[in-house]
Structure formats: C-alpha cells, structure tokens
Write an enzyme that holds these catalytic residues in place. Structure first.
Site, PDB file in Angstrom:
ATOM      1  N   GLY A   1       0.915  -1.290   0.125  1.00 13.07           N
ATOM      2  CA  GLY A   1      -0.005  -0.036  -0.010  1.00 13.07           C
ATOM      3  C   GLY A   1       0.852   1.098   0.086  1.00 13.07           C
ATOM      4  O   GLY A   1       0.735   2.124   1.130  1.00 13.07           O
TER       5      GLY A   1
ATOM      6  N   PHE B   1      -2.272  -0.377  -6.067  1.00 12.02           N
ATOM      7  CA  PHE B   1      -3.142  -0.552  -6.925  1.00 12.02           C
ATOM      8  C   PHE B   1      -3.410   0.842  -7.537  1.00 12.02           C
ATOM      9  O   PHE B   1      -4.210   1.512  -7.017  1.00 12.02           O
ATOM     10  CB  PHE B   1      -4.313  -1.421  -6.450  1.00 12.02           C
ATOM     11  CG  PHE B   1      -5.231  -1.853  -7.533  1.00 12.02           C
ATOM     12  CD1 PHE B   1      -4.614  -2.429  -8.761  1.00 12.02           C
ATOM     13  CD2 PHE B   1      -6.645  -1.444  -7.493  1.00 12.02           C
ATOM     14  CE1 PHE B   1      -5.524  -2.916  -9.771  1.00 12.02           C
ATOM     15  CE2 PHE B   1      -7.559  -2.012  -8.714  1.00 12.02           C
ATOM     16  CZ  PHE B   1      -7.070  -2.404  -9.735  1.00 12.02           C
TER      17      PHE B   1
ATOM     18  N   TYR C   1     -16.225   5.863  13.718  1.00  5.98           N
ATOM     19  CA  TYR C   1     -15.068   5.210  13.653  1.00  5.98           C
ATOM     20  C   TYR C   1     -14.668   3.999  14.490  1.00  5.98           C
ATOM     21  O   TYR C   1     -15.129   2.935  14.172  1.00  5.98           O
ATOM     22  CB  TYR C   1     -13.760   6.297  13.635  1.00  5.98           C
ATOM     23  CG  TYR C   1     -12.651   5.835  12.833  1.00  5.98           C
ATOM     24  CD1 TYR C   1     -12.349   6.017  11.548  1.00  5.98           C
ATOM     25  CD2 TYR C   1     -11.713   4.928  13.379  1.00  5.98           C
ATOM     26  CE1 TYR C   1     -11.140   5.756  10.873  1.00  5.98           C
ATOM     27  CE2 TYR C   1     -10.618   4.440  12.687  1.00  5.98           C
ATOM     28  CZ  TYR C   1     -10.239   4.882  11.461  1.00  5.98           C
ATOM     29  OH  TYR C   1      -9.299   4.072  10.790  1.00  5.98           O
TER      30      TYR C   1
END
EC number: 1.3.1.9
Length: 402
Positions: free
Chosen positions: A48, A74, A236
């Site tokens: 990532g 990606f 969250y």
C-alpha cells in the site's frame, strides 16, 4: 495536456503529474533535512505504497535510512490522452529520485490482496533484494477486497453500530455545515468490514513471507490504525471500521509473538488524523480535521504524513539509543499522542458546537483542509504552472500484474 482540478464528492477526478512529483520532492527534502541514519531498516517492503502514510513510509525508509524499497499498490497509469491516478505519479517520482540517489527501488502495480502479488514480491526479494527484508509496512486502505482462492468480493462499510448516527459535518462540495445521518451497519456489513480492513490480509502476507524464508532475523512489521476521540468514535472506533481495527490489534499480537522468537516484532502504529484520500471518505472527518489542524497549528504541534512517519521511524521503531519503543497497554505505537492531548481535545470539543456555514472558514482551518486535499492530487502548488502542458504518459520501473 493542460490539467485543472475537478472534484466530485470526496474524490478529485483529475491529477497533475508535475504537482505530484513536487509533493514527493517536498517530502524527500523534509526527510533528508533530518539527516540520514544507517542504524535502521535496510530492505523494506511497503504494502500500500502509493499515497498517504504508505508513501511516507517508503520515503522515510529510503531517504531517512538509505533503505532499498519494494512497493505494492493498485493505481491507474496515465496514457498520452488521459492522466493516471495520483498514486501512480507519486511512485514514478519516488522511483526516479530514489534511483538518482543510488537506492534500489522496484514497484508492483496490482491487487495487493492477491496471492499473485505475494508470489511476485517473494520472487523479487529473492532475486533482487539479497533474499530477505527486515521491515514490512502494511498500509492498505481499500473499500473492497477480493478474497484469494474463492474470488469472492467483500466491501467495507463506514457505518456506526446499533443506531443511526447524526452529527454536524461539512458538505465539502458546497462548503456548508450540514447534519449528516448514517444508518447503522448490518451484521453482515460489520463482518465484511473486518474481512476487508482487519488483520487477515496482513497475516497472510507475513505467512507467505515467512514461509518463503524471505523475512530476516529481527524483522519487524507495522500496520497503521486510527483510534481518534469521542468526537469521531461513533463513526470510527465504535463503528464497523473500529471492529476491523480491533481485529488488526489482535493480529498484531499474534504476529508479534511469532516474530519475537527471531528477535523481531509486530505492532500497530496509531497515527494522527491527516488529510488523505482515505480520511476524506469518512463522514465527520473533514470537519474534525479542519478543527484539529487549526488548534494544533496554533500550538505548534501540527504534523503531516511525513512528519508522523519520521517520528515513527526515528523515535519509536528505530530509536538511536537502541531502547525498545514505548508502547501502550495493547503494545501499540502511539503517534496520536499530541493530537490526544487534553488541551487539544478540550479546544476541539468547545469549538464543535460553535461552527456554522457562516463562520466555518474563520473558526476552523477548513481552507487548509481544502488546500491539503487538492494537493493530494498535485494541485494548489505555487511552484507549478497549471496552465502549462504536462506529460501524462509517465513510465517507471514497475511490474504490472495481469
């Protein structure tokens, strides 16, 4: 072509290659200014790696410690007629400047959740990186995960648990204060969010790397999390995403026990709230960040992604005195310590009910938030001429997974 920003919802649909390169150069310069150390990681895998904290990790490892780096991500490459994603240009810039500095840099563009990505990484570590890595940074923030093997697609949900959550928020398209309501997640949505954003994939990566013998003795791994405060907890930490982060904590404890047997370790690093493509998608976060940025800037405590990662590496993971990192009672590395100071949070709580559409720009650093958001995509830099032609078809040393 000539490129200007176009914002839709919480995404900017255009990117500026030169602006992205200048952003990366700015982070490299900030890292170099703190000096290069040779007592830290030497061979680093970042899963990532293309934006936010993952990109900052790679920059810190390379330009703060002289490490060879391999990044997985990606992103969409640009073509002659269409710009690619910001992450593509970020890593093209990183690769160019890392190689210019004599550092090994290789990238893999593809689904980081896939077994194919793991196989490709292992092959590169064996053939090009001396056979082993000593740091694995896990920094995936994806709304979707395709499960290896079955190919089943799971989606994460940014939702509360138990009851509808209503709170003051910013409509970032209209720059107005609104009341946002979010329906609670179903049991399936919670389960899927844990599957996508929890620790399962991190563990699969460590399993694969360890099984292939490419983790060095003393190797460390770190994954990123956010806990926040009671202002953001309903959406969250107490929401579906929080359940995933608890799973990440449990995973870290298992991995730490494994890696400790060979002198290494695994930790979750809890970072502060910053403007990233990931945080922009979370309701309430733009308003909270606008407030906390103003307060922390006034107190001289403000940090962006690169400052956070620099502190993580230099003062936690790789302390100059050789001492083990300070951790909380759950073995987490806390880099949200300044944000969670009582004086900072007290000011946030006092400010929250006062903010209206009329005083939004005056009472908060929403102007700074908007600037940072557009900067993620290469815009709003004073050193870039946005009316000049820019090359969008940028190639670099990157393996494309089919």
């Amino acid at each position: 072509m000539i490129i200007h920003p176009k914002v839709r919802g919480f995404i900017c649909t255009t990117t500026h290659p030169l602006g992205c390169e200048r952003n990366v150069l700015e982070q490299i310069a900030a890292t170099r200014a703190r000096g290069v150390r040779t007592d830290g990681p030497r061979k680093v895998l970042v899963i990532g790696a293309s934006s936010g904290y993952g990109l900052a990790s790679r920059i810190t490892a390379a330009f703060g410690f002289g490490a060879d780096t391999l990044g997985v991500f990606f992103e969409k490459p640009g073509t002659a007629s269409k710009a690619g994603t910001a992450g593509w240009y970020n890593l093209a810039a990183f690769d160019k400047h890392a190689k210019a500095a004599g550092l090994y840099s290789k990238s893999i563009n593809g689904d980081a959740f896939s077994d194919a990505a793991r196989a490709q990484v292992i092959e590169l570590i064996k053939t090009e990186m001396g056979g082993q890595v000593d740091l694995v940074v896990y920094s995936l923030a994806s709304p979707v995960r395709k499960l290896p093997g079955s190919g089943e697609v799971k989606r994460s949900a940014l939702k509360p648990i138990g009851q509808t959550y209503t709170a003051t928020a910013i409509d970032t398209n209209k720059d107005t204060i609104i009341q946002a309501s979010i329906e609670p997640a179903s049991a399936q949505e919670i389960e899927d969010t844990v599957t996508v954003m929890g620790g399962q994939d991190w563990e699969l990566w460590i399993d694969a790397l360890e099984g292939a013998g490419v983790l060095a003795d003393g190797a460390r791994s770190v994954a990123f999390s956010y806990i926040g405060t009671e202002i953001t907890w309903p959406i969250y930490w107490h929401g579906a995403l929080g359940k995933a982060k608890v799973d990440l904590d449990h995973t870290a404890q298992r991995l730490n026990a494994r890696l400790a047997k060979r002198g290494g370790g695994a930790n979750v690093a809890v970072l502060k709230s910053v403007v990233t493509q990931a945080s922009a998608a979370i309701p309430v976060m733009p308003l909270y960040i606008s407030m906390v940025y103003k307060i922390m800037k006034e107190k001289g405590l403000h940090e962006g992604t690169i400052e956070q990662l620099d502190r993580l590496f230099r003062e936690r993971l790789y302390r100059e005195d050789g001492q083990p990192a300070q951790v909380d009672d759950a073995n987490r590395l806390r880099l949200d310590d300044w944000e969670l100071r009582d004086d900072v949070q007290g000011a946030c709580k006092a400010l929250w009910p006062q903010v209206t559409t009329e005083n939004l720009f005056e009472l908060t650093d929403y102007a700074g938030y908007k600037h940072e958001f557009l900067k993620l995509f290469g815009f709003e830099r004073t050193d870039v001429d946005y009316d000049a032609d820019v090359e969008t078809d940028v190639k670099f040393d990157c393996i494309e997974l089919a």
